[in-house]
Design an enzyme around this catalytic site. Sequence first.
Site, PDB file in Angstrom:
ATOM      1  N   GLU A 176      22.367   4.295 -31.082  1.00 48.12           N
ATOM      2  CA  GLU A 176      23.416   2.365 -30.859  1.00 48.12           C
ATOM      3  C   GLU A 176      24.437   3.079 -30.960  1.00 48.12           C
ATOM      4  O   GLU A 176      25.403   2.878 -30.101  1.00 48.12           O
ATOM      5  CB  GLU A 176      23.138   1.931 -31.693  1.00 48.12           C
ATOM      6  CG  GLU A 176      21.620   0.700 -31.585  1.00 48.12           C
ATOM      7  CD  GLU A 176      20.526   1.072 -33.000  1.00 48.12           C
ATOM      8  OE1 GLU A 176      20.937   2.209 -33.385  1.00 48.12           O
ATOM      9  OE2 GLU A 176      20.019   0.887 -33.271  1.00 48.12           O
ATOM     10  N   GLU A 208      17.727  27.104 -16.975  1.00 47.16           N
ATOM     11  CA  GLU A 208      17.324  26.327 -17.936  1.00 47.16           C
ATOM     12  C   GLU A 208      16.545  25.222 -17.375  1.00 47.16           C
ATOM     13  O   GLU A 208      16.977  24.095 -18.706  1.00 47.16           O
ATOM     14  CB  GLU A 208      18.096  26.388 -19.585  1.00 47.16           C
ATOM     15  CG  GLU A 208      18.458  27.460 -19.770  1.00 47.16           C
ATOM     16  CD  GLU A 208      18.670  27.804 -21.346  1.00 47.16           C
ATOM     17  OE1 GLU A 208      18.810  27.231 -21.786  1.00 47.16           O
ATOM     18  OE2 GLU A 208      19.304  29.166 -21.286  1.00 47.16           O
ATOM     19  N   ARG A 262      26.790  13.334 -30.342  1.00 46.19           N
ATOM     20  CA  ARG A 262      25.707  13.557 -29.801  1.00 46.19           C
ATOM     21  C   ARG A 262      24.483  13.908 -30.834  1.00 46.19           C
ATOM     22  O   ARG A 262      24.971  14.469 -31.930  1.00 46.19           O
ATOM     23  CB  ARG A 262      26.042  15.529 -29.917  1.00 46.19           C
ATOM     24  CG  ARG A 262      26.935  15.660 -28.595  1.00 46.19           C
ATOM     25  CD  ARG A 262      26.195  16.483 -27.764  1.00 46.19           C
ATOM     26  NE  ARG A 262      27.619  16.374 -26.338  1.00 46.19           N
ATOM     27  CZ  ARG A 262      26.824  15.888 -24.962  1.00 46.19           C
ATOM     28  NH1 ARG A 262      25.431  15.854 -24.832  1.00 46.19           N
ATOM     29  NH2 ARG A 262      27.665  15.830 -23.798  1.00 46.19           N
ATOM     30  N   TRP A 271      17.744  25.061 -36.447  1.00 43.12           N
ATOM     31  CA  TRP A 271      17.403  23.532 -35.897  1.00 43.12           C
ATOM     32  C   TRP A 271      16.238  22.858 -36.686  1.00 43.12           C
ATOM     33  O   TRP A 271      16.358  22.037 -35.046  1.00 43.12           O
ATOM     34  CB  TRP A 271      18.250  24.209 -34.487  1.00 43.12           C
ATOM     35  CG  TRP A 271      19.677  24.438 -35.117  1.00 43.12           C
ATOM     36  CD1 TRP A 271      20.579  24.248 -35.532  1.00 43.12           C
ATOM     37  CD2 TRP A 271      20.240  25.047 -33.693  1.00 43.12           C
ATOM     38  NE1 TRP A 271      21.906  24.788 -35.211  1.00 43.12           N
ATOM     39  CE2 TRP A 271      21.063  24.988 -33.633  1.00 43.12           C
ATOM     40  CE3 TRP A 271      19.938  24.430 -31.897  1.00 43.12           C
ATOM     41  CZ2 TRP A 271      22.595  25.699 -32.846  1.00 43.12           C
ATOM     42  CZ3 TRP A 271      20.767  25.284 -31.239  1.00 43.12           C
ATOM     43  CH2 TRP A 271      22.351  25.847 -32.167  1.00 43.12           C
ATOM     44  N   HIS A 308      32.682  22.825 -23.268  1.00 39.19           N
ATOM     45  CA  HIS A 308      32.838  21.785 -23.976  1.00 39.19           C
ATOM     46  C   HIS A 308      33.064  20.354 -23.631  1.00 39.19           C
ATOM     47  O   HIS A 308      33.571  18.894 -23.943  1.00 39.19           O
ATOM     48  CB  HIS A 308      32.601  21.442 -26.002  1.00 39.19           C
ATOM     49  CG  HIS A 308      31.898  21.784 -26.529  1.00 39.19           C
ATOM     50  ND1 HIS A 308      31.597  23.210 -26.223  1.00 39.19           N
ATOM     51  CD2 HIS A 308      30.449  21.397 -26.517  1.00 39.19           C
ATOM     52  CE1 HIS A 308      29.911  23.461 -26.859  1.00 39.19           C
ATOM     53  NE2 HIS A 308      30.030  22.364 -27.602  1.00 39.19           N
TER      54      HIS A 308
HETATM   55  N1  GLN Z   1      21.412  29.616 -24.037  1.00 37.80           N
HETATM   56  C1  GLN Z   1      21.908  28.274 -23.955  1.00 37.80           C
HETATM   57  C2  GLN Z   1      22.103  27.574 -23.245  1.00 37.80           C
HETATM   58  O1  GLN Z   1      23.232  27.855 -22.774  1.00 37.80           O
HETATM   59  C3  GLN Z   1      22.589  28.729 -25.117  1.00 37.80           C
HETATM   60  C4  GLN Z   1      22.783  27.735 -26.059  1.00 37.80           C
HETATM   61  C5  GLN Z   1      23.556  27.580 -27.412  1.00 37.80           C
HETATM   62  O2  GLN Z   1      24.279  28.725 -27.907  1.00 37.80           O
HETATM   63  N2  GLN Z   1      23.914  26.488 -28.386  1.00 37.80           N
HETATM   64  O3  GLN Z   1      22.358  25.954 -23.265  1.00 37.80           O
END
Ligand code: GLN
Length: 754
Positions: free
Chosen positions: A16, A484, A515, A561, A694
Amino acid sequence: MLTHILGFPGIGKQRELKQALESFWSGRLSAQALSETCAALKKRHWEIQRNAGLDYVTTGDFSLYDRMLDTTLMLGAIPPRFAPCLAGSPLELYFSLARGDAGRDINALEMTKWFDTNYHYLVPEIDAKGLWTGSTPPVVEDTRQARELGFSPKPALIGPFTWLALAKSQGGALKWARLDEIAAAYARLMVKLSAHCDCIQIEEPVLCTELLPREAVKRFEGIYAVLNSACGDAKLMLTTYFGPLARNADLASASGCAVLHVDLARGGGQLESVLSSLPGDVALSLGLVDGRNIWKTEYAQAVPLIRKAVSALGQERVLLASSCSLLHCPVDLDGESSLPEHIKKRLAFAVQKCAELRDLRGIVEDGDAKALAENAAALKEAATHPDMRIASVRRRVSSVTPAMLARRSDYPARRIAQAWLRLPPLPTTTIGSFPQTDSIRKTRLAYKSGEMSEAEYTAAIRNEIKDCIEKQEELGLDVLVHGEAERNDMVEYFGQQLGGFCFTRNGWVQSYGSRCVKPPVIYGDVYRKATMTVDWIRYAQSLTSKPVKGMLTGPVTILCWSFVRDDLERSEVCKQIALAIRDETLDLEKAGVRVIQIDEAALREGMPLTAAEAEIYLRWAVEAFRLASSGVEDGTQIHTHMCYSEFNAILPWIARMDADVLSIESSRSGMELLDAFAEFRYPRGVGPGVYDIHSPRIPATEEMERLLRRALLHIPREQLWVNPDCGLKTRRWEEAWPALRNMVAAAERVRGLA
Ligand code: GLN
Ligand code: ZN
């Protein structure tokens, strides 16, 4: 015995907080509505704690974005570049610090990992000319409210030593010189808080590290005397976590605090010594329920520790607690309907962990034999499942040879063998992902829900790959990627295809701000069932004459992770993953993909907090990377990528990974990293990120050109690569496109061609 947790995850069972924050940022939600969502979440979390029978509910664990930032604002440590933001509302200022102010071209505070977790905090900056006008933090009002609602609140604060140790000095400021000023601000806060509670949790995880300099150690006792005397009738709970106190045990004893909290999940061995050095009337909070994993507490192991503490101190001086904040584990196991029963039996999320504390107290205080027996039965049954031990996997791990950990030749020979790639000086590339557009997300969702057939899905993703390759050719990048589009997450994507992994529906954990990540669960032995990336990347390579870089996630990052089984050494689990990635690397090579990036974004954060343990970890972590990457021929170029961490100290280890090219975050820290590179003389290709992905901000060509010229002062021309800080999946094409165009232009200028 009193029971409590050090903090409850703030994000909400349905995320939320994330939804509210993102709506607020996009202007769809008012500040009032945002604050109502927060109030409702806090109240719900207090109710969960009370309903579980905990004696305290924690306040101050909830933050709009980050608790370090809350502390920074409480102290008024606002870096001068944010001066223009001071005119706006406090909320505007808050989010400018957290996320930057694109309109005013002000960069956010730097973000880095909270100790060895995957939570990111905003790094305080201490500037000689800083503006220091503090404000009352929300924890005061929250605590007052909790009390008014009939809860028994225990406010949680990040302590002054931890805050300062994690702050960075700017412009020659001496950060520890501000200690008195900071302590005075804390003391004022204590006075306010103590009106509404009888215990204040002051967190000094820094005591479990080697980060405190001598000058700080010397001041510890004195500063804590000030804080204690500001607390009135309330007790201070000096709270340590993420490891044993080790060399700082004396400091903790001398603090004068009425309660000491220790992490027994990570620092289990310290109970004996803590008990023997605990001053006469100090109470001890036992951090028994692990706040960092999802596994049930083994009561049969916890109970003897409690008994030992009780017999040394008496029940009234023992508290039962989570080891650290439950921030690092998902909210509620209830509703996880798709998990296999034998795995679910072993699990406890935040809500369940609260209940475990009640069980533990019941077992020790009331002889609750049923709780003890049920716990033992569930764990035993789960542990004997056949997935937990697969003979072929174990055999393969035990037959790894030293030769499998090394490339065929040293770097100079590989460099010659890789000349066929015909790359220009200062080659340009990206880190892997490209913007995840709505159409990409819809495609993946439609496939996942069964609306879209496999064939349709493949065609749709191929289209995205084609589009991505065309765009990169148009931009003039040198080493391309497939983008990706098929990946929701760099770890989940692999976990879903590997044996030994399973997935929760709702096991979200906050990573930073709004996030969240949903870590996979490694519950059994890990093995590869089939190729995982080859079809997509082979297709991408078929579309272009430029090299396409295959994209894999490294074994250490997959490990760090994920929530990892607790019945096998992490290094062993890591080897199992490394073998699976090694097979994929070799299959990519066979398919004609001759540049392969193996991301190890998490290498640094997995590092334990003390030097001795860190060394052991780095040794096996580097080995796992080498096992994953070294099978290829000399002419195949191996890249790795790392981000958002303090790398300087571990550069020699990073070099030992022996990747041909390393791309690494550095633009947020103004390329400070380069000095370290210069000093260490990193021996191979290196791409210090030239812009911060970012932020939506589009960096100008000149700005990146300047960074590259600066980089060239430290890194030989033939080693320098040009790339952003990290993957572009969180950006929109409208941002990524001009930024990359400028980046390519900057590279061309520095090459002297334009
Ligand atoms: N190859 C991943 C991407 O480009 C690397 C992401 C990361 O380092 N957190 O999204
Ligand atoms: Zn990255």
